[in-house]
Design an enzyme around this catalytic site. Structure first.
Site, short mmCIF file in Angstrom:
data_model
loop_
_atom_site.label_atom_id
_atom_site.label_comp_id
_atom_site.label_asym_id
_atom_site.label_seq_id
_atom_site.Cartn_x
_atom_site.Cartn_y
_atom_site.Cartn_z
N LYS A 185 77.89 -21.10 74.36
CA LYS A 185 77.26 -22.24 75.03
C LYS A 185 78.29 -22.97 75.89
O LYS A 185 78.00 -23.36 77.02
CB LYS A 185 76.65 -23.19 73.98
CG LYS A 185 75.37 -22.64 73.37
CD LYS A 185 74.90 -23.40 72.15
CE LYS A 185 73.68 -22.71 71.53
NZ LYS A 185 73.25 -23.27 70.25
N GLN A 236 74.69 -27.94 66.06
CA GLN A 236 74.40 -26.54 65.76
C GLN A 236 73.84 -26.39 64.34
O GLN A 236 74.42 -26.89 63.38
CB GLN A 236 75.71 -25.72 65.92
CG GLN A 236 75.54 -24.23 65.74
CD GLN A 236 74.68 -23.58 66.84
OE1 GLN A 236 74.81 -23.88 68.02
NE2 GLN A 236 73.79 -22.70 66.43
N ASP A 271 68.01 -30.23 72.33
CA ASP A 271 67.37 -29.19 71.52
C ASP A 271 65.88 -29.46 71.35
O ASP A 271 65.15 -28.61 70.83
CB ASP A 271 68.04 -29.13 70.13
CG ASP A 271 69.00 -27.97 70.03
OD1 ASP A 271 68.82 -26.98 70.77
OD2 ASP A 271 69.94 -28.05 69.21
#
Ligand code: NAD
Length: 280
Positions: free
Chosen positions: A49, A93, A116
């Site tokens: 990422k 994460q 997200d």
């Protein structure tokens, strides 16, 4: 022979668009990536990422916390990032260590920095069909369907998997495009009963050969979100070699949905930036 839905290609084009837009911005958008613990797979995802952020000119800030970090410790870091003007997007994460309540963490991120799309407010906006930040993998699936002009209105779509990260939001996005959506899951009695009727199948489970050719109708479109380690190889939920003879279009694994997930994370970071600056 089915059309191969090339996620690498669609993702590369999306990243090029993002890079061109980021180039015109000052200051640059910033993404904070928070990693708790030492899960090797998570470390690989985070590194990837960050690499992709750099390629499009998005700044990334990595925060690594030890496994034993308390929930309060993590919430304190999120509070700091929420207030940091250089940070437009915050990604924590998953999975988190078991002693940390992931829902508390998801809802601690400011909705406008929640790249997200996991915050309850963003999920609510998705259900309302309003603009908010949406989960990256489902957005990636929708972008692939759009790139290949796959008609959704009035079509029968079967989503396999009902997780908060993929199955649920992708079903909602498909419904927002006027598809008739059936969600199947681990307690569905006869999966093939549903898949055989589907114009489009989106499988998000993580089980090799879950979807076989006899479960797919002639000419259906098959999107394989699943990722399963098969020895040294990566495969999806779908028996690709046989299903591709049967369907009209199919995503490979790797090279299908995977690249789209990260491209959509970059797109969400740019969108979050614009929302915060009042430009979206
Ligand atoms: P999850 O474990 O949270 O959810 C799996 C879902 O599958 C559940 O809803 C469960 O009910 C359903 N399921 C399990 N067994 C089933 C069966 N036999 N028949 C029908 N349904 C069944 O997983 P997730 O986070 O939603 O991810 C799903 C898959 O997608 C995983 O393989 C994951 O690695 C992959 N994934 C890929 C990307 C990507 O970028 N390519 C992103 C996210 C997830």
């Amino acid at each position: 022979m089915a059309t191969l839905i090339d996620g690498k290609d669609v993702a590369a084009k999306l990243r090029a668009q993002i890079a061109a837009e980021v180039e015109t911005l000052d200051p640059k958008p910033g993404l904070a990536v928070v990693l708790v613990g030492e899960e090797p797979a998570s470390e690989i995802y985070v590194r990837l990422k960050q690499k992709k952020c750099a390629e499009v000119g998005i700044e990334s800030f990595k925060h690594e916390l030890p496994e034993k970090t308390t929930e309060d410790g993590l919430l304190a870091l999120i509070d700091k990032l929420n207030k940091d003007e250089k940070v437009n997007g915050i990604l924590v994460q998953l999975p988190l260590p078991k002693h940390i309540n992931k829902f508390k963490v998801m809802d601690a991120v400011l909705p406008e920095k929640d790249v997200d799309g996991f915050h309850a407010r963003n999920i609510g906006l998705l259900v309302q069909g309003q603009q908010g930040l949406q989960s990256c993998t489902p957005r990636g699936v929708m972008a692939l369907l759009k790139a290949y002009d796959i008609e959704l209105a009035g079509k029968e779509v079967v989503v396999i998997g009902r997780s908060l990260i993929v199955g649920n939001p992708v079903a909602q996005l498909l419904m927002n495009e006027n598809a008739t959506v059936t969600i199947c899951h681990s307690r569905t009695n006869d999966l093939s009963l549903y898949t055989k009727k589907a114009d489009v199948i989106v499988s998000a489970v993580g089980r090799k050969n879950l979807v076989t050719a006899d479960m797919v109708s002639e000419g259906a479109v098959v999107i394989d979100v699943g990722t399963v380690r098969d020895g040294t190889k990566l495969c999806g939920d779908v028996d690709f070699e046989n299903v591709k003879e049967q369907c009209s279009a199919i995503t490979p694994v790797p090279g299908g949905v995977g690249p789209m997930t990260i491209a959509c994370l970059l797109e969400n970071t740019l969108l979050a930036y614009k929302m915060q600056k009042g430009g979206a």
